[in-house]
Motif scaffolding. Structure first.
Motif, short mmCIF file in Angstrom:
data_model
loop_
_atom_site.label_atom_id
_atom_site.label_comp_id
_atom_site.label_asym_id
_atom_site.label_seq_id
_atom_site.Cartn_x
_atom_site.Cartn_y
_atom_site.Cartn_z
N ALA A 232 0.75 -1.22 -0.09
CA ALA A 232 0.03 0.04 0.04
C ALA A 232 0.91 1.46 -0.01
O ALA A 232 0.68 2.25 -0.80
CB ALA A 232 -0.86 -0.16 1.23
N GLY A 233 1.71 1.10 0.78
CA GLY A 233 2.92 2.45 0.89
C GLY A 233 3.54 2.73 -0.76
O GLY A 233 3.60 3.67 -1.00
N VAL A 234 3.90 1.76 -0.96
CA VAL A 234 4.63 1.83 -2.45
C VAL A 234 3.66 2.36 -3.57
O VAL A 234 3.81 3.21 -4.50
CB VAL A 234 5.09 0.39 -2.96
CG1 VAL A 234 5.71 0.42 -4.36
CG2 VAL A 234 6.35 -0.04 -2.08
N LEU A 235 2.19 1.57 -3.47
CA LEU A 235 1.44 2.23 -4.28
C LEU A 235 1.06 3.75 -4.36
O LEU A 235 0.81 4.36 -4.98
CB LEU A 235 0.10 1.23 -4.41
CG LEU A 235 0.26 -0.03 -5.03
CD1 LEU A 235 -0.97 -0.88 -4.91
CD2 LEU A 235 0.48 -0.16 -6.31
N ALA A 236 1.05 3.99 -3.11
CA ALA A 236 0.61 5.45 -2.49
C ALA A 236 1.64 6.39 -2.97
O ALA A 236 1.34 7.41 -3.46
CB ALA A 236 0.37 5.52 -1.01
N VAL B 2 -4.36 5.11 -7.62
CA VAL B 2 -5.81 5.11 -7.10
C VAL B 2 -6.35 3.83 -7.05
O VAL B 2 -6.08 2.90 -7.92
CB VAL B 2 -6.60 5.92 -8.17
CG1 VAL B 2 -7.96 5.84 -7.77
CG2 VAL B 2 -6.16 7.10 -8.48
N TRP B 3 -6.65 3.41 -5.80
CA TRP B 3 -7.24 2.23 -5.24
C TRP B 3 -8.75 1.93 -5.73
O TRP B 3 -9.34 2.99 -5.49
CB TRP B 3 -7.19 2.25 -3.86
CG TRP B 3 -5.92 1.86 -3.48
CD1 TRP B 3 -4.80 2.90 -3.46
CD2 TRP B 3 -5.23 0.72 -2.80
NE1 TRP B 3 -3.77 2.09 -2.76
CE2 TRP B 3 -3.95 0.92 -2.53
CE3 TRP B 3 -5.76 -0.70 -2.63
CZ2 TRP B 3 -3.08 0.08 -1.88
CZ3 TRP B 3 -5.11 -1.46 -2.06
CH2 TRP B 3 -3.57 -1.31 -1.79
N THR B 4 -9.18 1.06 -6.41
CA THR B 4 -10.59 0.95 -6.80
C THR B 4 -10.76 -0.55 -6.23
O THR B 4 -9.99 -1.44 -6.61
CB THR B 4 -10.71 1.01 -8.21
OG1 THR B 4 -9.80 0.10 -8.96
CG2 THR B 4 -10.45 2.57 -8.63
#
Length: 103
Positions: A15-19, A24-26
């Motif tokens: 989650a940290g890497v994606l953020a 965008v989380w869907t």
């Protein structure tokens, strides 16, 4: 957990890497969410049935071919083009299945 990092930590790291990339989380909703849950459950049940009724070595090798499924589906359903490396990988995977079947 003695075997490695806790699953919760892995989720936090991902989650940290994606953020950090501004991703965008869907989440799937409605019928897609139900379908994803049903397909995932069926996959796990079939894998457990396979290792119960077949040699675990055979079931595990065949299950390791799962990454080839999205490639083939993208080719058939989305009209994706395959690189030479992907074609080579699919051919090797097909040969591996044939060799296992001959055993």
């Amino acid at each position: 957990m003695a075997g490695g990092p806790e699953p919760g930590r892995a989720v936090v790291v991902i989650a940290g890497v994606l953020a950090s990339y501004g991703a965008v989380w869907t989440m799937p909703t409605g019928a897609w969410a139900v379908a994803a849950g049903v397909v995932g459950t069926v996959a796990i049940v079939l894998y457990l049935a396979a290792i119960a009724h077949q040699l675990m070595a055979v079931a595990t090798v065949l299950c390791s071919l799962c990454p080839a499924v999205p490639v083939v589906l993208a080719l058939l359903l989305l009209g994706e083009r395959l690189s030479r490396r992907q074609v080579f990988g699919l051919v090797c995977a097909g040969l591996a299945v044939a060799l296992i079947a001959l055993h």
